[in-house]
Design an enzyme around this catalytic site. Structure first.
Site, PDB file in Angstrom:
ATOM      1  CG  ASP A  27      -2.117   0.873   1.120  1.00 33.08           C
ATOM      2  OD1 ASP A  27      -3.232   0.319   0.990  1.00 33.08           O
ATOM      3  OD2 ASP A  27      -1.966   2.117   1.144  1.00 33.08           O
ATOM      4  N   GLY A  71      -7.280   2.762  -4.100  1.00 35.63           N
ATOM      5  CA  GLY A  71      -8.193   3.755  -4.650  1.00 35.63           C
ATOM      6  C   GLY A  71      -8.034   5.070  -3.934  1.00 35.63           C
ATOM      7  CD  GLN A  74     -16.304  12.651  -5.483  1.00 31.74           C
ATOM      8  OE1 GLN A  74     -16.930  11.707  -5.015  1.00 31.74           O
ATOM      9  NE2 GLN A  74     -16.759  13.366  -6.481  1.00 31.74           N
ATOM     10  CG  ASN A 112     -16.152   0.295  -7.218  1.00 29.50           C
ATOM     11  OD1 ASN A 112     -16.374  -0.558  -8.069  1.00 29.50           O
ATOM     12  ND2 ASN A 112     -16.626   0.228  -5.986  1.00 29.50           N
ATOM     13  CG  ASP A 115     -17.830  -3.342 -14.632  1.00 28.37           C
ATOM     14  OD1 ASP A 115     -17.707  -4.575 -14.615  1.00 28.37           O
ATOM     15  OD2 ASP A 115     -18.700  -2.734 -13.970  1.00 28.37           O
ATOM     16  CG  ASP A 140     -23.202  -6.158  -7.215  1.00 28.38           C
ATOM     17  OD1 ASP A 140     -23.508  -4.977  -7.086  1.00 28.38           O
ATOM     18  OD2 ASP A 140     -22.012  -6.540  -7.361  1.00 28.38           O
ATOM     19  NE  ARG A 143     -24.047  -5.611  -1.192  1.00 29.24           N
ATOM     20  CZ  ARG A 143     -23.238  -4.642  -1.581  1.00 29.24           C
ATOM     21  NH1 ARG A 143     -23.305  -4.187  -2.824  1.00 29.24           N
ATOM     22  NH2 ARG A 143     -22.375  -4.106  -0.743  1.00 29.24           N
ATOM     23  CG  HIS A 160     -27.906 -22.104  -7.934  1.00 23.98           C
ATOM     24  ND1 HIS A 160     -26.556 -22.163  -8.138  1.00 23.98           N
ATOM     25  CD2 HIS A 160     -28.214 -23.109  -7.119  1.00 23.98           C
ATOM     26  CE1 HIS A 160     -26.052 -23.186  -7.463  1.00 23.98           C
ATOM     27  NE2 HIS A 160     -27.045 -23.790  -6.835  1.00 23.98           N
ATOM     28  CG  HIS A 167     -19.703  -3.461  -8.931  1.00 21.15           C
ATOM     29  ND1 HIS A 167     -20.487  -4.098  -8.029  1.00 21.15           N
ATOM     30  CD2 HIS A 167     -18.939  -2.602  -8.201  1.00 21.15           C
ATOM     31  CE1 HIS A 167     -20.221  -3.666  -6.806  1.00 21.15           C
ATOM     32  NE2 HIS A 167     -19.285  -2.752  -6.892  1.00 21.15           N
TER      33      HIS A 167
HETATM   34  P1  NAD Z   1      -9.634   2.709   1.447  1.00 14.84           P
HETATM   35  O1  NAD Z   1      -9.518   4.174   1.228  1.00 14.84           O
HETATM   36  O2  NAD Z   1      -9.853   2.198   2.822  1.00 14.84           O
HETATM   37  O3  NAD Z   1      -8.356   1.977   0.842  1.00 14.84           O
HETATM   38  C1  NAD Z   1      -7.739   2.377  -0.340  1.00 14.84           C
HETATM   39  C2  NAD Z   1      -6.258   2.166  -0.157  1.00 14.84           C
HETATM   40  O4  NAD Z   1      -5.618   2.434  -1.401  1.00 14.84           O
HETATM   41  C3  NAD Z   1      -5.627   3.097   0.890  1.00 14.84           C
HETATM   42  O5  NAD Z   1      -5.033   2.308   1.918  1.00 14.84           O
HETATM   43  C4  NAD Z   1      -4.591   3.887   0.106  1.00 14.84           C
HETATM   44  O6  NAD Z   1      -3.422   4.140   0.846  1.00 14.84           O
HETATM   45  C5  NAD Z   1      -4.323   2.948  -1.060  1.00 14.84           C
HETATM   46  N1  NAD Z   1      -3.748   3.618  -2.238  1.00 14.84           N
HETATM   47  C6  NAD Z   1      -4.115   4.800  -2.805  1.00 14.84           C
HETATM   48  N2  NAD Z   1      -3.322   5.047  -3.863  1.00 14.84           N
HETATM   49  C7  NAD Z   1      -2.447   4.023  -3.983  1.00 14.84           C
HETATM   50  C8  NAD Z   1      -1.393   3.712  -4.866  1.00 14.84           C
HETATM   51  N3  NAD Z   1      -1.075   4.537  -5.882  1.00 14.84           N
HETATM   52  N4  NAD Z   1      -0.696   2.566  -4.676  1.00 14.84           N
HETATM   53  C9  NAD Z   1      -1.008   1.732  -3.657  1.00 14.84           C
HETATM   54  N5  NAD Z   1      -2.008   1.974  -2.771  1.00 14.84           N
HETATM   55  C10 NAD Z   1      -2.709   3.100  -2.931  1.00 14.84           C
HETATM   56  O7  NAD Z   1     -10.815   2.231   0.473  1.00 14.84           O
HETATM   57  P2  NAD Z   1     -11.595   0.838   0.554  1.00 14.84           P
HETATM   58  O8  NAD Z   1     -12.858   1.030   1.289  1.00 14.84           O
HETATM   59  O9  NAD Z   1     -10.645  -0.224   0.961  1.00 14.84           O
HETATM   60  O10 NAD Z   1     -11.985   0.646  -0.982  1.00 14.84           O
HETATM   61  C11 NAD Z   1     -10.980   0.362  -1.931  1.00 14.84           C
HETATM   62  C12 NAD Z   1     -11.576   0.318  -3.332  1.00 14.84           C
HETATM   63  O11 NAD Z   1     -12.470  -0.799  -3.420  1.00 14.84           O
HETATM   64  C13 NAD Z   1     -12.418   1.550  -3.679  1.00 14.84           C
HETATM   65  O12 NAD Z   1     -12.191   1.884  -5.029  1.00 14.84           O
HETATM   66  C14 NAD Z   1     -13.836   1.078  -3.481  1.00 14.84           C
HETATM   67  O13 NAD Z   1     -14.765   1.810  -4.251  1.00 14.84           O
HETATM   68  C15 NAD Z   1     -13.704  -0.348  -3.960  1.00 14.84           C
HETATM   69  N6  NAD Z   1     -14.766  -1.284  -3.554  1.00 14.84           N
HETATM   70  C16 NAD Z   1     -15.147  -2.169  -4.479  1.00 14.84           C
HETATM   71  C17 NAD Z   1     -16.140  -3.090  -4.190  1.00 14.84           C
HETATM   72  C18 NAD Z   1     -16.548  -4.080  -5.254  1.00 14.84           C
HETATM   73  O14 NAD Z   1     -17.462  -4.885  -5.048  1.00 14.84           O
HETATM   74  N7  NAD Z   1     -15.891  -4.055  -6.404  1.00 14.84           N
HETATM   75  C19 NAD Z   1     -16.738  -3.097  -2.930  1.00 14.84           C
HETATM   76  C20 NAD Z   1     -16.290  -2.181  -1.975  1.00 14.84           C
HETATM   77  C21 NAD Z   1     -15.291  -1.258  -2.302  1.00 14.84           C
END
Ligand code: NAD
Length: 306
Positions: A27, A71, A74, A112, A115, A140, A143, A160, A167
């Site tokens: 991270d 991620g 915002q 996110n 996709d 999803d 859920r 099923h 998403h």
């Molecule tokens: P979070 O903010 O807790 O974690 C994100 C992490 O990314 C942080 O620890 C940050 O330090 C790290 N980060 C940022 N830039 C980086 C980089 N360049 N290199 C390495 N690490 C970096 O967020 P979260 O709640 O853990 O969510 C993470 C992602 O997962 C979000 O995009 C969220 O929308 C997504 N998400 C997806 C689903 C799904 O079903 N696909 C479900 C929940 C969350």
């Protein structure tokens, strides 16, 4: 995997699952990664033996599965598109590190919009589409199954059912593929008779699935438990070569009449990632929904390329 909410919760679940030999957190926030590791290793005596540590780009080389949960959130005054572009930048830089490492693993994109970012990874890496999976609508679909099981009084393991498409807001329930105890949903309704207006209940359940993340985020800021478990399902399919049918996000190349877009459809997931896309029959309305999801994702991809 990353060390944020989703990454660390998944790490916690994975440590207890006994599925792997080593878990490595990578991270940008190194303190956070160090803290998560310390907190987890102190639980070593309570779960199966597994090495847990922080790492760096070199650790991608021999990882069997790489889970991208990085991620940006915002910033004040930032538009959704600006945020998307920033996340695309993060994804491209992580992709380059993974490619540079010579990794032969399977990548699971969770960040996110999943996709779009799965597509970005594929385009940047040039890898085969099977090795790059978006976690897509696995969460999803879970859920959806839960809500159906509550409504019908049937154990969730006997339901099923799949959510397909984006998403996100344009995802849809594939009712034509929904089975309760092996019986198609429409026939099961005749036996079950637990609701007076089945079509209203169906619409309500589908809407509840779409609104789930908004509700959870409204209550506690982010979602991480269920997605962490959905990731266990995908990781297990890969590490054990299980041929599991999962609605992961995959690059379509003509399947369902769609080209060059990542969307969730039923796939067979095994040790090399997506082994096969199951091109089953969708009814006319479901096909239209899938095309609609595809249009939305294509539009986002065009926006980031501007
Ligand atoms: P979070 O903010 O807790 O974690 C994100 C992490 O990314 C942080 O620890 C940050 O330090 C790290 N980060 C940022 N830039 C980086 C980089 N360049 N290199 C390495 N690490 C970096 O967020 P979260 O709640 O853990 O969510 C993470 C992602 O997962 C979000 O995009 C969220 O929308 C997504 N998400 C997806 C689903 C799904 O079903 N696909 C479900 C929940 C969350």
């Amino acid at each position: 995997m990353g060390a944020g909410d989703v990454g660390s919760t998944h790490g916690f679940a994975l440590a207890q699952s006994g599925l792997c030999e080593e878990i490595v957190f990578i991270d940008k926030n190194e303190d956070l990664a160090n803290g998560q590791v310390l907190d987890l290793v102190h639980g070593q005596s309570f779960f199966p033996t597994v090495s847990i540590r922080t790492g760096n780009g070199k650790d991608y080389t021999d990882a069997q599965v790489i889970i991208i949960t990085a991620g940006a959130s915002q910033a004040k005054g930032e538009t959704r598109l600006d945020l998307l572009k920033r996340n695309v930048g993060i994804m491209k830089s992580i992709t380059r590190d993974i490619v540079h490492s010579g990794s032969e693993g399977v990548v699971i994109v969770v960040s996110n919009p999943v996709d779009v970012l799965t597509y970005v990874f594929l385009e940047e890496s040039g890898w085969d589409r099977g090795r790059v999976i978006g976690s897509g609508t696995v969460l999803d679909s879970a859920r959806f199954r839960y809500l159906l099981s509550k409504q019908c009084g049937v154990n969730v393991h006997n339901v099923h059912a799949y959510i397909l498409g984006e998403h996100g807001d344009s995802e849809f329930a594939a009712w034509s593929m929904t089975h309760m105890g092996g019986i198609p949903w429409v026939e099961y309704c005749q036996i079950c008779r637990k609701c007076d207006h089945c079509s209203d209940v169906r619409a309500d359940i589908e809407q509840q699935v779409k609104d789930s993340a908004y509700h959870i985020i409204g209550y506690k800021g982010s979602t991480y438990f269920a997605v962490a478990m959905a990731l266990i399902e995908i990781v297990e399919a890969v590490l054990r070569g299980q041929n599991s049918v999962l609605t992961v996000s995959v690059l379509l190349k003509g399947e369902f009449g769609l080209e060059n877009v990542c969307l969730s459809v039923p796939c067979i997931v095994s040790d090399e990632g997506v082994k096969e896309i199951i091109v089953g029959h969708l009814n006319e309305s479901e096909q239209q929904h899938l095309v609609h999801s595809s249009d939305i994702i294509n539009r986002a991809i065009k926006e980031i390329k501007k």
